[in-house]
Design a protein around this motif. Structure first.
Motif, PDB file in Angstrom:
ATOM      1  N   THR A   8      22.748  55.580  62.798  1.00  0.00           N
ATOM      2  CA  THR A   8      22.685  55.903  64.219  1.00  0.00           C
ATOM      3  C   THR A   8      21.351  55.450  64.789  1.00  0.00           C
ATOM      4  N   ASP A  56      26.292  54.328  66.508  1.00  0.00           N
ATOM      5  CA  ASP A  56      26.768  55.703  66.439  1.00  0.00           C
ATOM      6  C   ASP A  56      27.542  55.969  65.148  1.00  0.00           C
ATOM      7  N   GLY A  57      26.808  56.235  64.069  1.00  0.00           N
ATOM      8  CA  GLY A  57      27.465  56.610  62.813  1.00  0.00           C
ATOM      9  C   GLY A  57      28.169  55.464  62.109  1.00  0.00           C
ATOM     10  N   VAL A  58      27.542  54.317  62.063  1.00  0.00           N
ATOM     11  CA  VAL A  58      28.176  53.134  61.474  1.00  0.00           C
ATOM     12  C   VAL A  58      28.110  53.155  59.943  1.00  0.00           C
ATOM     13  N   THR A  82      22.038  46.961  64.988  1.00  0.00           N
ATOM     14  CA  THR A  82      22.311  47.176  63.560  1.00  0.00           C
ATOM     15  C   THR A  82      21.610  46.116  62.714  1.00  0.00           C
ATOM     16  N   ILE A 100      33.181  46.423  65.667  1.00  0.00           N
ATOM     17  CA  ILE A 100      32.357  47.481  66.257  1.00  0.00           C
ATOM     18  C   ILE A 100      32.559  47.488  67.762  1.00  0.00           C
ATOM     19  N   GLY A 137      29.152  51.104  69.674  1.00  0.00           N
ATOM     20  CA  GLY A 137      28.336  51.704  68.628  1.00  0.00           C
ATOM     21  C   GLY A 137      29.104  52.231  67.432  1.00  0.00           C
ATOM     22  N   ARG A 138      30.441  52.184  67.493  1.00  0.00           N
ATOM     23  CA  ARG A 138      31.237  52.737  66.391  1.00  0.00           C
ATOM     24  C   ARG A 138      32.043  51.661  65.685  1.00  0.00           C
ATOM     25  N   VAL A 177      35.232  50.343  64.408  1.00  0.00           N
ATOM     26  CA  VAL A 177      36.615  50.608  64.792  1.00  0.00           C
ATOM     27  C   VAL A 177      37.553  50.318  63.629  1.00  0.00           C
TER      28      VAL A 177
END
Ligand code: ADP
Ligand code: ADP
Length: 223
Positions: free
Chosen positions: A10, A20-22, A45, A201, A204-205, A207
């Motif tokens: 994050t 966000d929480g990758v 990232t 992604i 931020g997540r 997918v």
């Protein structure tokens, strides 16, 4: 064997949650495509993985160590921003400066120039290069230390069709030469063409994650 292991990564900028929480794993020998629209969190990232910025939270291992540690830096080559070179120096002289700083043998400079198909223009000023050539020189710089892991942020961004073809061919050659490559892109067709595995992604997540042959029909996920 994982060269990159990221979990729960994050990164916040004030109110903005850029990443966000990758979770992300890049295996030895693969060309991994990090696919997502503009603003998805790809650059953030990759900048964390190369040690340029620190995460807000999460676990990040690169080549078994922490990003930015000198042992890790020595085995990683990256091109994150548009590469900055001295415009009035030749491509060759630009690489010589970097090689000297990195303690790389002169012989290696000729090898990387050959690899990125710039040997014939090596003595021309950087300012006379096309954007595609400039980007390929950036990849040449990333390859100087013969790194195990190569990280490229949007390496084809802004290139004309010929420039894109040259860069994609180069990345495929790196992959088939056994190098591990992590690259970002916002083009589904591009990652389908040059990657073995793709992580998608958005905002931020992560997918989804796919082997590239599973990717057909995912167009609607990507802008
Ligand atoms: P991508 O590379 O996928 O286009 P980025 O990682 O550049 O995405 O950006 C992700 C989000 O984080 C965007 O909303 C961007 O505006 C924001 N962001 C990136 N860097 C910063 C920064 N240094 N300060 C504030 N916000 C940032
Ligand atoms: P990219 O094209 O890779 O997404 P950008 O052009 O968005 O990169 O960002 C370039 C620089 O600006 C980076 O250093 C990034 O961290 C910073 N940046 C991006 N978005 C913002 C923002 N909303 N606020 C402040 N800095 C930002």
């Amino acid at each position: 064997d994982a060269l990159v292991e990221v979990s729960g990564l994050t990164k916040r900028y004030g109110e903005t949650v850029a990443v966000d929480g990758v979770d992300l794993t890049v295996l030895a020998g693969e060309v991994y495509g990090f696919l997502g629209p503009n603003g998805a969190g790809k650059t953030t990232t990759l900048r964390i993985l190369t040690g340029l910025i620190a995460p807000t939270s999460g676990r990040v291992r690169v080549l078994g160590g922490r990003p930015g540690e000198s042992a890790v830096l020595g085995r990683t080559g990256s091109m994150i921003e548009s590469p900055a070179f001295y415009p009035y120096l030749s491509g060759l002289d630009n690489l010589r400066l970097l090689a000297e700083y990195a303690g790389v043998e002169r012989r290696r400079i000729d090898e990387v120039l050959e690899l990125v198909d710039l040997a014939e223009r090596a003595k021309d000023r950087f300012s006379t290069y096309s954007l595609g050539m400039k980007q390929r020189l950036g990849v040449a710089a990333a390859l100087l230390k013969d790194p195990e892991l190569v990280i490229l942020d949007e390496p084809t961004n802004g290139l004309d069709p010929a420039g894109m073809r040259g860069m994609r061919r180069l990345i495929r050659e790196l992959g088939s030469g056994g190098r591990t490559v992590l690259l970002s892109s916002h083009l589904l067709g591009e990652v389908q063409q040059i990657c073995d595995r793709v992580g998608i992604i958005n905002a931020g997540r992560m997918v989804a994650e796919h082997n590239v042959d599973e990717l057909r029909g995912e167009q609607e996920l990507v802008v």
